[in-house]
Design a protein around this motif. Structure first.
Motif, PDB file in Angstrom:
ATOM      1  N   GLY A  33       0.808  -1.229   0.000  1.00 25.44           N
ATOM      2  CA  GLY A  33       0.000   0.000   0.000  1.00 25.44           C
ATOM      3  C   GLY A  33       0.836   1.272   0.000  1.00 25.44           C
ATOM      4  N   ALA A  34       2.138   1.149   0.241  1.00 22.01           N
ATOM      5  CA  ALA A  34       3.022   2.317   0.178  1.00 22.01           C
ATOM      6  C   ALA A  34       2.948   2.988  -1.191  1.00 22.01           C
ATOM      7  N   TYR A  35       2.628   2.170  -2.234  1.00 17.02           N
ATOM      8  CA  TYR A  35       2.552   2.730  -3.589  1.00 17.02           C
ATOM      9  C   TYR A  35       1.264   3.513  -3.842  1.00 17.02           C
ATOM     10  N   ASP A  36       0.280   3.395  -2.935  1.00 16.42           N
ATOM     11  CA  ASP A  36      -0.981   4.133  -3.115  1.00 16.42           C
ATOM     12  C   ASP A  36      -0.755   5.642  -3.073  1.00 16.42           C
ATOM     13  N   PHE A  37       0.002   6.089  -2.064  1.00 14.95           N
ATOM     14  CA  PHE A  37       0.192   7.539  -1.895  1.00 14.95           C
ATOM     15  C   PHE A  37       1.670   7.923  -1.739  1.00 14.95           C
ATOM     16  N   GLN A  38       2.432   7.150  -0.971  1.00 10.48           N
ATOM     17  CA  GLN A  38       3.784   7.553  -0.576  1.00 10.48           C
ATOM     18  C   GLN A  38       4.723   7.790  -1.754  1.00 10.48           C
ATOM     19  N   THR A  39       4.587   6.981  -2.803  1.00 10.15           N
ATOM     20  CA  THR A  39       5.510   7.113  -3.935  1.00 10.15           C
ATOM     21  C   THR A  39       4.904   7.948  -5.065  1.00 10.15           C
ATOM     22  N   LYS A  40       3.658   8.383  -4.884  1.00  8.92           N
ATOM     23  CA  LYS A  40       3.028   9.214  -5.925  1.00  8.92           C
ATOM     24  C   LYS A  40       3.696  10.590  -5.956  1.00  8.92           C
ATOM     25  N   LEU A  41       3.742  11.173  -7.147  1.00  6.00           N
ATOM     26  CA  LEU A  41       4.411  12.463  -7.305  1.00  6.00           C
ATOM     27  C   LEU A  41       3.551  13.616  -6.793  1.00  6.00           C
ATOM     28  N   MET A  42       4.172  14.490  -6.043  1.00  6.34           N
ATOM     29  CA  MET A  42       3.520  15.662  -5.470  1.00  6.34           C
ATOM     30  C   MET A  42       4.406  16.845  -5.836  1.00  6.34           C
ATOM     31  N   ASP A  43       3.867  17.782  -6.586  1.00  8.49           N
ATOM     32  CA  ASP A  43       4.702  18.864  -7.118  1.00  8.49           C
ATOM     33  C   ASP A  43       5.969  18.278  -7.777  1.00  8.49           C
ATOM     34  N   GLY A  44       5.784  17.201  -8.511  1.00  7.02           N
ATOM     35  CA  GLY A  44       6.905  16.594  -9.215  1.00  7.02           C
ATOM     36  C   GLY A  44       7.827  15.742  -8.358  1.00  7.02           C
ATOM     37  N   LYS A  45       7.426  15.511  -7.100  1.00 12.26           N
ATOM     38  CA  LYS A  45       8.304  14.796  -6.173  1.00 12.26           C
ATOM     39  C   LYS A  45       7.463  13.786  -5.383  1.00 12.26           C
ATOM     40  N   ALA A  46       8.023  12.600  -5.137  1.00  7.92           N
ATOM     41  CA  ALA A  46       7.242  11.587  -4.408  1.00  7.92           C
ATOM     42  C   ALA A  46       6.842  12.115  -3.027  1.00  7.92           C
ATOM     43  N   LEU A  47       5.634  11.755  -2.601  1.00  5.46           N
ATOM     44  CA  LEU A  47       5.117  12.225  -1.308  1.00  5.46           C
ATOM     45  C   LEU A  47       6.088  11.945  -0.158  1.00  5.46           C
ATOM     46  N   TYR A  48       6.708  10.744  -0.151  1.00  7.17           N
ATOM     47  CA  TYR A  48       7.593  10.435   0.990  1.00  7.17           C
ATOM     48  C   TYR A  48       8.775  11.395   1.032  1.00  7.17           C
ATOM     49  N   LYS A  49       9.209  11.888  -0.139  1.00  7.25           N
ATOM     50  CA  LYS A  49      10.307  12.866  -0.148  1.00  7.25           C
ATOM     51  C   LYS A  49       9.826  14.209   0.400  1.00  7.25           C
ATOM     52  N   THR A  50       8.598  14.571   0.047  1.00  5.12           N
ATOM     53  CA  THR A  50       8.024  15.802   0.588  1.00  5.12           C
ATOM     54  C   THR A  50       7.898  15.692   2.108  1.00  5.12           C
ATOM     55  N   VAL A  51       7.528  14.512   2.583  1.00  6.57           N
ATOM     56  CA  VAL A  51       7.434  14.292   4.035  1.00  6.57           C
ATOM     57  C   VAL A  51       8.819  14.478   4.675  1.00  6.57           C
ATOM     58  N   LEU A  52       9.833  13.880   4.077  1.00  5.82           N
ATOM     59  CA  LEU A  52      11.192  14.005   4.623  1.00  5.82           C
ATOM     60  C   LEU A  52      11.618  15.477   4.646  1.00  5.82           C
ATOM     61  N   GLU A  53      11.441  16.152   3.518  1.00  6.24           N
ATOM     62  CA  GLU A  53      11.907  17.542   3.424  1.00  6.24           C
ATOM     63  C   GLU A  53      11.133  18.476   4.336  1.00  6.24           C
ATOM     64  N   THR A  54       9.806  18.331   4.327  1.00  5.09           N
ATOM     65  CA  THR A  54       8.978  19.218   5.148  1.00  5.09           C
ATOM     66  C   THR A  54       9.296  19.016   6.626  1.00  5.09           C
ATOM     67  N   SER A  55       9.468  17.771   7.027  1.00  7.88           N
ATOM     68  CA  SER A  55       9.673  17.490   8.453  1.00  7.88           C
ATOM     69  C   SER A  55      11.017  18.035   8.951  1.00  7.88           C
ATOM     70  N   LYS A  56      11.956  18.246   8.044  1.00  8.31           N
ATOM     71  CA  LYS A  56      13.237  18.840   8.460  1.00  8.31           C
ATOM     72  C   LYS A  56      13.040  20.246   9.019  1.00  8.31           C
ATOM     73  N   GLY A  57      11.944  20.888   8.640  1.00  7.31           N
ATOM     74  CA  GLY A  57      11.659  22.228   9.135  1.00  7.31           C
ATOM     75  C   GLY A  57      10.875  22.255  10.441  1.00  7.31           C
ATOM     76  N   TYR A  58      10.508  21.090  10.955  1.00  4.51           N
ATOM     77  CA  TYR A  58       9.756  21.056  12.214  1.00  4.51           C
ATOM     78  C   TYR A  58      10.679  21.378  13.394  1.00  4.51           C
ATOM     79  N   THR A  59      10.118  22.002  14.411  1.00  3.86           N
ATOM     80  CA  THR A  59      10.902  22.344  15.595  1.00  3.86           C
ATOM     81  C   THR A  59      11.488  21.086  16.234  1.00  3.86           C
ATOM     82  N   ASN A  60      12.788  21.127  16.506  1.00  3.43           N
ATOM     83  CA  ASN A  60      13.512  20.013  17.120  1.00  3.43           C
ATOM     84  C   ASN A  60      13.628  18.798  16.196  1.00  3.43           C
ATOM     85  N   SER A  61      13.696  19.069  14.879  1.00  2.00           N
ATOM     86  CA  SER A  61      13.713  17.965  13.909  1.00  2.00           C
ATOM     87  C   SER A  61      14.969  17.098  14.005  1.00  2.00           C
TER      88      SER A  61
END
Lengths: 273, 273
Positions: free
Chosen positions: B152-180
Motif C-alpha cells: 500500500g506504500a505505492y498508493d500515496f507515498q511514492t506518488k508524485l507531489m509537485d513533481g516529487k514523491a510524497l515520501y520525499k516531501t514528508v522528509l523535506e517538510t519534516s526537516k523544518g519542524y521544531t527540534n527535527s
C-alpha cells in the motif's frame, strides 16, 4: 449498525450530532475527582443527559491511553454502557490507526470485536493494505482521514499530487478498496469551502466533520456544501458541549449546548424535505 | 537515551539490530499459555536471551491493544522490565499515532512519560502540528513514517507531489519542524533501492528499517545505501526472531536467529572503519 439504520436515527432524532468524549481529568468538574472512576462517571452523566439529542458518540482514544490501565478500563466501561443502554447510538473509536495488513487486523479486532465499536477512524498514509483489514469487518464502518481540521493539513493533504490535492487522491483511491461502501471520511469543518468538491468525488458516503464550535467551523456552511439526500453528515462537537461548565451544573450545561446544535440541525434537515 | 548514546551502544555491541516484540498468543509456544501472563513471560524470556545481540526493542502496540486490559498490563510490565534491567536498550513504541495538537500531546505523554519509551512511531498525514507535540519532548525521539514496507506504500507515498514523491516531501517538510534533529524515519527494507535518495535528503537522521527477513528485504542492500558515518540504521526483525521455534527451545532458537543477524551487522560495521 448499518448506514440505513443511522439515517433512520438521524430523522427520528432530527439530529446528526456526534458528541466527542475527549475526557480530560484536568477539565472535568473538580467535584468528580473524588469518584472511584471519574472518567466513566463523567461520561455516563454526559451520555444520560444528551443521548436523545445526538446520534453518535466519539471517544478520542488518546485521552484514555493517556491514563494507562485506568483509562482503558474507563473506555471499556463507557462503550459497554453505550451498547447496553443506548444500542441505537452509533459509536466511533477516534483512534486514527493504520499499520501493515496483519497489524491493522489486530487494531480492527481490538476496536470492533473486543470493544464493539461501530466504527473507527483510520489514517490513509500506508494505503490499501492498511485500510482494507478494517473494511473486512463488513458490518462495521471505517472512517478514513481525508482533510483534517488542523493547520498541519496544509503540509501534505492539500498539496498537489499528479495535479490533484493529496486528499482528493485519497478519496478517489479509497473508492477502489474492497467494501468501500462502508467508508466514511473525516473532513474538518474549518475547510467547509472544500466540501462541494469532496461531494463530487464521494457523493454517497457519510462525512464525519469535526471542528464545529471550539475550532471555529460553521454548521450552516458545512450543511450547505456537504449534505446529500441521505444527510450524509455527522457533525462532531467535543469541548463545546462536554466542558460547557466545570461546576455542579455541568450536565445541564452540556445538554443545553447539545440542544442548541440539535435545533440548528433540525432546521437544516427541514431544507432536505 | 541520546542519539550519541545509541551510537555508542551500536559500536559496543557490534549490532544495530532492533527486535520487534509483536507478541501474538496464537504464535508463541503453546506451553506458555498456562502462565499467568503469557505475553510478558514470552517477552521477558526473549529479552533475556537476546539483549546482548541487539540495541533496541520495538513492541508493536496493536498486538497489546488487541488483548485489552491484559495486553496493556503486559506492555507496561515489558517496558518497565526493559527500563529496569537493560537501561542501555533503546525502546520504540511502534504505535503509528498522530492527531491534532493537544491530542498528540496526550499520546506523547502516554508513551514517553507514563510508559517511559525512548521513542514512538508517528504517521505524518496530519502534518506539522500533529508531529511537533511529540518532538516537544526533547529527550525523546519521534520516528516518522516515510516509506513503509507494505504494498500500500505505492498508493500515496511514492506518488508524485509537485513533481516529487510524497515520501520525499514528508522528509523535506519534516526537516523544518521544531527540534527535527530528534526525528528518525521509517523506511521499509523492501524499498532498499530508494535509500540512496533518502540519504541525500536526510543524511544524518537514523532510519528504522523494518522488513528484513520475513518481509523479504536484504540487509546488505540496506547497509550499502542507507548507512552513514554514524551507522544511522536500526534494522528491525520481528517474526524471524521471536517465532523461530514454537517449542521448548524457542529461546535458544530466537537467540540463534538474532546472533546470525548480529554477525552480519558486525561485518557491515567493519566496512565503516
Amino acid at each position: 449498525m448499518t448506514t440505513q439504520q443511522l439515517i433512520e436515527q438521524i430523522h427520528l432524532k432530527n439530529s446528526f450530532l456526534c458528541i466527542g468524549l475527549d475526557t480530560d481529568l484536568e477539565k472535568i468538574p473538580p467535584h468528580l475527582l473524588k469518584e472511584e472512576d471519574p472518567i466513566f462517571t463523567f461520561n455516563k452523566s454526559i451520555i444520560d443527559a444528551t443521548h436523545h439529542l445526538c446520534v453518535a458518540y466519539k471517544p478520542n482514544i488518546a485521552f484514555y491511553e493517556a491514563y494507562g490501565l485506568k483509562g482503558w478500563q474507563a473506555l471499556e466501561k463507557t462503550i459497554a454502557y453505550l451498547n447496553k443502554e443506548y444500542p441505537d447510538i452509533f459509536t466511533i473509536a477516534d483512534a486514527k490507526r493504520g499499520d501493515i495488513g496483519n497489524t491493522s487486523t489486530r487494531y480492527a479486532k481490538a476496536f470492533f470485536e473486543d470493544l464493539s465499536f461501530d466504527s473507527i477512524t483510520v489514517a490513509p498514509y500506508m494505503g490499501k493494505d492498511s485500510v482494507e483489514p478494517f473494511l473486512a469487518f463488513t458490518d462495521k464502518h471505517t472512517i478514513l482521514l481525508a482533510l483534517t481540521s488542523n493547520e498541519g493539513a496544509y503540509d501534505f493533504q492539500t498539496k498537489l499530487m499528479d495535479g490533484k490535492a493529496l486528499y482528493k487522491t485519497v478519496l478517489e483511491t479509497s473508492k477502489g478498496y474492497t467494501n468501500s461502501k462502508n467508508l466514511m471520511y473525516v473532513v474538518g469543518a474549518t475547510k467547509a469551502s472544500y466540501l462541494a468538491e469532496i461531494r463530487n468525488i464521494v457523493p454517497d458516503n457519510f462525512l464525519l466533520v469535526p471542528g464545529v464550535g471550539a475550532q471555529g467551523g460553521s454548521l450552516s456552511e458545512v450543511c450547505k456544501y456537504g449534505m446529500n439526500k441521505n444527510v450524509g453528515l455527522l457533525i462532531n462537537s467535543s469541548r463545546g458541549i462536554i466542558y460547557a461548565s466545570r461546576k455542579e451544573d455541568y450536565v445541564q450545561a452540556a445538554a443545553k449546548k447539545a440542544k442548541e446544535l440539535q435545533s440548528q440541525m433540525t432546521r437544516e434537515l427541514k431544507k432536505l424535505k
